[in-house]
Scaffold this active site. Sequence first.
Site, PDB file in Angstrom:
ATOM      1  N   GLY A   1       5.157  -1.081   2.816  1.00 21.31           N
ATOM      2  CA  GLY A   1       4.309   0.070   2.551  1.00 21.31           C
ATOM      3  C   GLY A   1       5.082   1.363   2.436  1.00 21.31           C
TER       4      GLY A   1
ATOM      5  CG  HIS B   1      -0.205  -0.019   2.533  1.00 17.54           C
ATOM      6  ND1 HIS B   1       0.190   1.121   3.187  1.00 17.54           N
ATOM      7  CD2 HIS B   1       0.178  -1.057   3.312  1.00 17.54           C
ATOM      8  CE1 HIS B   1       0.786   0.794   4.319  1.00 17.54           C
ATOM      9  NE2 HIS B   1       0.804  -0.515   4.422  1.00 17.54           N
ATOM     10  CG  ASP B   2      -0.390   4.306   1.283  1.00 15.63           C
ATOM     11  OD1 ASP B   2      -1.219   5.075   0.763  1.00 15.63           O
ATOM     12  OD2 ASP B   2      -0.649   3.583   2.262  1.00 15.63           O
TER      13      ASP B   2
END
Length: 276
Positions: free
Chosen positions: A143, A125-126
């Site tokens: 992440g 994520h991100d």
Amino acid sequence: MSSVSIKIDSSARVEEGAVLADGVEIGPFCTVGAHVVLEAGVRLVSHVAVAGHTTIGANSVVYPFASLGFPPQSYHYKGEPSRLIIGRDCVIREHVTMNIGTAGGSMETRVGDRCMFMVASHVAHDCVVGSRVTFANNATLGGHVTVGDDVFIGGLAAVHQYARVGDGAMVGGMCGVHFDIIPFGLMMEGHPGLRSLNYTGLKRRGFSLLQRRQLQSAYRELFYGAGTLAERTDRVAEHFADDANVMHVVTFVRGAGKRRLTVPADAADHGEPDVA
């Protein structure tokens, strides 16, 4: 959802609301969620699952058992409608996973154009991944990682959350990347810290002998010169002010994030400690 030039196998499931451009092919047993956008020429070979607010760029090909756009592996994710954006002309091989962003990050995970993700590689994520990037088998990002353009990450390598990997860098197989890697840097398993510049990559990308020598001189001053890292960085910036490649490295070093810099094991000092 247009039906012009779109091929959907009878065993596939495409939810109402999905946007499919001309030339999209969805093979056997694929699932496509209601908020997914597949741009022109995208091909899902078979058994591909695409969910969430995910966009896959034109002419990208996704192989069996890839999982794209599902919630991140994070206790902090609370169902926010974050996104996964994948660029054009990417090749995503079997069992690759890429997750959407979170409210604790940018709300978006982004991958550039013309990337190759080999079997079982992972984009968390991100993360922001540049263009023309290659992940070998089982390469993994934590992440909030940033990966520049023209980067190669070897098999079974893992990059710690919030770390940055600069443009043109190479991470060898089985490396654990805890800290930022400068543009054009090389990290190899069995060599503590930064190994050298990625000379092979520089040659393949057409850097001249003069350009490579300039980068080599700057590298030596940056990591082996007198004074603190900040002082050495300032000297490199002054001596190589007209060299765009060296200044790209300087900008990266000065733009430090939450991780300190990966340096050679025998460098003059090891920079600032982590702040996270």
